[in-house]
Design a protein around this motif. Structure first.
Motif, PDB file in Angstrom:
ATOM      1  N   ILE A   1      12.455  -4.527  33.817  1.00 34.57           N
ATOM      2  CA  ILE A   1      12.289  -5.166  32.327  1.00 34.57           C
ATOM      3  C   ILE A   1      13.446  -5.734  32.099  1.00 34.57           C
ATOM      4  O   ILE A   1      13.276  -6.666  31.163  1.00 34.57           O
ATOM      5  CB  ILE A   1      11.756  -3.996  31.581  1.00 34.57           C
ATOM      6  CG1 ILE A   1      11.308  -4.749  30.318  1.00 34.57           C
ATOM      7  CG2 ILE A   1      12.769  -3.002  31.289  1.00 34.57           C
ATOM      8  CD1 ILE A   1      10.292  -5.891  30.118  1.00 34.57           C
TER       9      ILE A   1
ATOM     10  N   LEU B   1       5.764   1.511  32.975  1.00 35.11           N
ATOM     11  CA  LEU B   1       5.660   0.207  33.196  1.00 35.11           C
ATOM     12  C   LEU B   1       4.843   0.086  34.657  1.00 35.11           C
ATOM     13  O   LEU B   1       5.579   0.995  35.539  1.00 35.11           O
ATOM     14  CB  LEU B   1       6.668  -0.717  32.912  1.00 35.11           C
ATOM     15  CG  LEU B   1       7.229  -1.044  31.643  1.00 35.11           C
ATOM     16  CD1 LEU B   1       8.693  -1.961  31.858  1.00 35.11           C
ATOM     17  CD2 LEU B   1       6.342  -1.619  30.901  1.00 35.11           C
TER      18      LEU B   1
ATOM     19  N   HIS C   1       2.435  -9.453  29.270  1.00 35.54           N
ATOM     20  CA  HIS C   1       3.561  -9.746  30.079  1.00 35.54           C
ATOM     21  C   HIS C   1       2.989 -10.388  31.471  1.00 35.54           C
ATOM     22  O   HIS C   1       1.961  -9.833  31.884  1.00 35.54           O
ATOM     23  CB  HIS C   1       4.456  -8.507  30.462  1.00 35.54           C
ATOM     24  CG  HIS C   1       5.955  -9.197  30.655  1.00 35.54           C
ATOM     25  ND1 HIS C   1       6.261  -9.403  32.264  1.00 35.54           N
ATOM     26  CD2 HIS C   1       6.874  -9.047  30.108  1.00 35.54           C
ATOM     27  CE1 HIS C   1       7.219  -9.624  32.335  1.00 35.54           C
ATOM     28  NE2 HIS C   1       8.054  -9.497  31.255  1.00 35.54           N
ATOM     29  N   GLU C   2       3.625 -11.437  32.127  1.00 38.11           N
ATOM     30  CA  GLU C   2       3.093 -12.027  33.038  1.00 38.11           C
ATOM     31  C   GLU C   2       3.161 -10.730  34.528  1.00 38.11           C
ATOM     32  O   GLU C   2       2.509 -11.224  35.434  1.00 38.11           O
ATOM     33  CB  GLU C   2       3.803 -13.432  33.521  1.00 38.11           C
ATOM     34  CG  GLU C   2       5.211 -13.433  33.822  1.00 38.11           C
ATOM     35  CD  GLU C   2       5.827 -14.578  33.826  1.00 38.11           C
ATOM     36  OE1 GLU C   2       5.019 -15.518  33.913  1.00 38.11           O
ATOM     37  OE2 GLU C   2       6.980 -14.814  33.858  1.00 38.11           O
TER      38      GLU C   2
ATOM     39  N   GLU D   1       1.599  -6.773  20.439  1.00 40.57           N
ATOM     40  CA  GLU D   1       2.581  -6.849  21.712  1.00 40.57           C
ATOM     41  C   GLU D   1       1.958  -8.157  22.325  1.00 40.57           C
ATOM     42  O   GLU D   1       0.817  -8.111  22.930  1.00 40.57           O
ATOM     43  CB  GLU D   1       2.412  -5.775  22.411  1.00 40.57           C
ATOM     44  CG  GLU D   1       3.331  -5.476  23.833  1.00 40.57           C
ATOM     45  CD  GLU D   1       2.990  -4.308  24.815  1.00 40.57           C
ATOM     46  OE1 GLU D   1       2.661  -4.121  25.598  1.00 40.57           O
ATOM     47  OE2 GLU D   1       3.367  -3.121  24.055  1.00 40.57           O
TER      48      GLU D   1
ATOM     49  N   HIS E   1      11.652  -3.554  24.435  1.00 37.00           N
ATOM     50  CA  HIS E   1      12.750  -2.653  25.505  1.00 37.00           C
ATOM     51  C   HIS E   1      14.049  -2.720  24.657  1.00 37.00           C
ATOM     52  O   HIS E   1      14.554  -1.584  24.633  1.00 37.00           O
ATOM     53  CB  HIS E   1      12.825  -3.479  26.770  1.00 37.00           C
ATOM     54  CG  HIS E   1      13.633  -2.884  27.783  1.00 37.00           C
ATOM     55  ND1 HIS E   1      14.898  -3.536  27.839  1.00 37.00           N
ATOM     56  CD2 HIS E   1      13.865  -1.532  28.366  1.00 37.00           C
ATOM     57  CE1 HIS E   1      15.847  -2.714  28.768  1.00 37.00           C
ATOM     58  NE2 HIS E   1      15.048  -1.446  28.975  1.00 37.00           N
TER      59      HIS E   1
ATOM     60  N   THR F   1       7.610  -9.552  22.458  1.00 34.21           N
ATOM     61  CA  THR F   1       7.569  -9.556  23.935  1.00 34.21           C
ATOM     62  C   THR F   1       7.976  -8.121  24.542  1.00 34.21           C
ATOM     63  O   THR F   1       8.603  -7.308  23.655  1.00 34.21           O
ATOM     64  CB  THR F   1       8.529 -10.462  24.667  1.00 34.21           C
ATOM     65  OG1 THR F   1       9.884 -10.168  24.329  1.00 34.21           O
ATOM     66  CG2 THR F   1       8.112 -11.907  24.283  1.00 34.21           C
ATOM     67  N   LEU F   2       7.713  -7.851  25.826  1.00 30.56           N
ATOM     68  CA  LEU F   2       8.108  -6.421  26.124  1.00 30.56           C
ATOM     69  C   LEU F   2       9.689  -6.446  26.312  1.00 30.56           C
ATOM     70  O   LEU F   2      10.282  -5.321  26.075  1.00 30.56           O
ATOM     71  CB  LEU F   2       7.431  -6.604  27.807  1.00 30.56           C
ATOM     72  CG  LEU F   2       6.271  -5.880  27.764  1.00 30.56           C
ATOM     73  CD1 LEU F   2       5.736  -5.366  29.551  1.00 30.56           C
ATOM     74  CD2 LEU F   2       6.156  -4.329  26.941  1.00 30.56           C
ATOM     75  N   GLU F   3      10.401  -7.518  26.476  1.00 35.66           N
ATOM     76  CA  GLU F   3      11.820  -7.572  26.466  1.00 35.66           C
ATOM     77  C   GLU F   3      12.425  -7.341  24.967  1.00 35.66           C
ATOM     78  O   GLU F   3      13.261  -6.442  25.001  1.00 35.66           O
ATOM     79  CB  GLU F   3      12.255  -8.974  27.145  1.00 35.66           C
ATOM     80  CG  GLU F   3      12.106  -9.165  28.535  1.00 35.66           C
ATOM     81  CD  GLU F   3      10.776  -9.766  28.868  1.00 35.66           C
ATOM     82  OE1 GLU F   3      10.434  -9.656  30.158  1.00 35.66           O
ATOM     83  OE2 GLU F   3       9.848  -9.849  27.931  1.00 35.66           O
TER      84      GLU F   3
ATOM     85  N   GLU G   1       2.331  -4.337  33.391  1.00 37.92           N
ATOM     86  CA  GLU G   1       1.361  -3.759  32.484  1.00 37.92           C
ATOM     87  C   GLU G   1       1.936  -2.588  31.788  1.00 37.92           C
ATOM     88  O   GLU G   1       2.702  -1.565  32.631  1.00 37.92           O
ATOM     89  CB  GLU G   1       0.153  -3.572  33.206  1.00 37.92           C
ATOM     90  CG  GLU G   1      -0.578  -4.702  33.726  1.00 37.92           C
ATOM     91  CD  GLU G   1      -2.085  -4.416  34.201  1.00 37.92           C
ATOM     92  OE1 GLU G   1      -2.553  -3.199  33.945  1.00 37.92           O
ATOM     93  OE2 GLU G   1      -2.389  -5.200  35.009  1.00 37.92           O
ATOM     94  N   ARG G   2       1.669  -2.110  30.738  1.00 40.59           N
ATOM     95  CA  ARG G   2       2.333  -1.106  30.029  1.00 40.59           C
ATOM     96  C   ARG G   2       1.274  -0.115  29.699  1.00 40.59           C
ATOM     97  O   ARG G   2       0.184  -0.258  29.475  1.00 40.59           O
ATOM     98  CB  ARG G   2       2.731  -1.488  28.567  1.00 40.59           C
ATOM     99  CG  ARG G   2       3.493  -0.522  27.937  1.00 40.59           C
ATOM    100  CD  ARG G   2       3.866  -0.788  26.510  1.00 40.59           C
ATOM    101  NE  ARG G   2       4.521   0.131  25.649  1.00 40.59           N
ATOM    102  CZ  ARG G   2       5.147  -0.114  24.369  1.00 40.59           C
ATOM    103  NH1 ARG G   2       4.799  -1.124  23.813  1.00 40.59           N
ATOM    104  NH2 ARG G   2       5.722   1.090  24.031  1.00 40.59           N
TER     105      ARG G   2
END
Length: 382
Positions: free
Chosen positions: A298, A276, A266-267, A263, A138, A133-135, A270-271
């Protein structure tokens, strides 16, 4: 297939001196070195091609014959003798000294690489895919993953033999793992060292095989592997966990585990690289009057100021609220695209209130050219 010009192979001029030729060869050797290009047949061929060119151009006599007669002057149409059939160990054995003042993946010299090359070529790498996930990207994350792989046979301790007495010294190579043959050329005899075909380079012959692994020294198994993923990785990035691939027989070095990052979309965000992007809606009164609003980030929330008269499509930037750059303290930004929410249905009272603004000059749109979103983003960073 016709051989390329040796000067072209190394990328040097025909009047290049000895140091320029040596430097050029070292550069090519680094570029196509097996440590940097595992299981890459094309890179291996280019590595051999560079070694062949250096073999000729670093030798004054051979270089003179090559300059005068071309490839025919240094061994006929096949070029320098033996390189097309030589294995990598032969090349390191011949040119090992040129690698001694720089390293490859932990090997300090060509000779040290040569000493392990037989076991390295038996290694078997594994590739797996890990979803993040993005989390997780991060902060970085540790994953414990069960990997199906070949593991060392405990019954024979990877020897492949039923007992210690079932292992004999290879009579062909006398335990060395390689054989030497003499090849004649127009320039004299040349010794060629190759892997022993009788024992496949192990130097030993098994007379009674292990019943568990059937003489292979490895069996199918499973291992739980802890994978440490640093912050800031990106989609399709490949990480290497050394020595966690398939086990190799006869105490050979294990292969590596290659981890491909996938990856998860994410809801909200966007990366784009380490930046972000967030679409955030505000109400019509908030856009007109201005206010402070909380927006998601994030790693939590942040409060931003909405200036009075904010137009839909306004971009706001929050420095350092994006993703970290891998192996760095730098962070990307969070770009907020502010849009004004227009309700689709109104109550009777709300409709009357809005209608009262229709004839007001202050609520008439002022004509202005609106750039595309991506153009505004580009201008935003200029």
């Amino acid at each position: 297939m016709a051989k390329r010009d040796y000067y072209e192979v190394l990328g040097v001029a025909k009047n290049a001196d000895e140091q320029e030729i040596k430097k050029a060869y070292r550069k090519k050797a680094i570029q196509y070195h097996p440590d940097k290009n595992p299981d890459n047949k094309e890179a291996e061929e280019k590595f051999k091609e560079a070694a062949e060119a250096y073999e000729v151009l670093s030798n004054p006599e051979k270089r003179q014959r090559y300059d005068q007669f071309g490839h025919a002057g240094v061994g006929g149409a096949s070029g320098a003798q033996g390189f097309s059939s030589m294995n990598m160990e032969d090349i390191f054995s011949r040119f090992g000294s040129i690698f001694e003042d720089f390293g490859f993946g932990g090997f300090s010299s060509g000779r040290s690489y040569s000493s392990r090359y037989q076991s390295v070529q038996r290694e078997s790498n594994i590739r797996i895919k890990v979803k993040l996930t993005l989390e997780e990207i991060h902060k970085g994350v540790e994953k414990n993953i069960k990997v199906k792989k070949y593991v060392a046979c405990k019954a024979c301790n990877t020897t492949g033999a039923k007992s210690e007495n079932a292992v004999k010294t290879c009579p062909t190579c006398r335990g060395s793992g390689y054989t030497v043959r003499v090849q004649q050329s127009i320039f004299g005899a040349m010794q060629m060292q190759t892997e022993c075909s009788h024992c496949q380079g192990t130097g030993k012959i098994i007379t009674d095989k292990c019943t568990q692994c059937l003489g292979n020294g490895i069996v199918k198994g499973e291992e739980e592997i802890n994978i440490k993923i640093p912050p800031g990785v990106s989609n399709n990035m490949q990480l290497t966990v050394s020595g966690k691939g398939n086990a190799a027989p006869n105490h050979g070095g294990n292969g590596d585990l290659f981890v491909l990052i996938e990856e998860i979309p994410h809801e909200l965000f966007e990366r784009d690289g380490n930046n972000l992007y967030l679409e955030h809606y505000i109400t019509f009164p908030q856009a007109v009057l201005g206010t402070n609003v909380d927006i998601p980030t994030i790693d939590g929330k942040a409060r931003i100021k909405i200036a009075a008269g904010t137009q839909s499509g306004t971009l706001l930037r929050l420095h350092g609220k994006g993703l970290p750059e891998i192996q760095s303290y730098r962070k990307g930004d969070l770009i907020v695209n502010v849009n004004v929410w227009i309700p689709k249905t109104l109550t009777k009272e709300e409709k009357q209130m809005v209608e009262s603004f229709m004839n007001s000059d202050n609520f008439q749109p002022k004509e202005q050219k609106q750039s595309s979103f991506f153009k505004r983003v580009k201008q935003f960073f200029e």
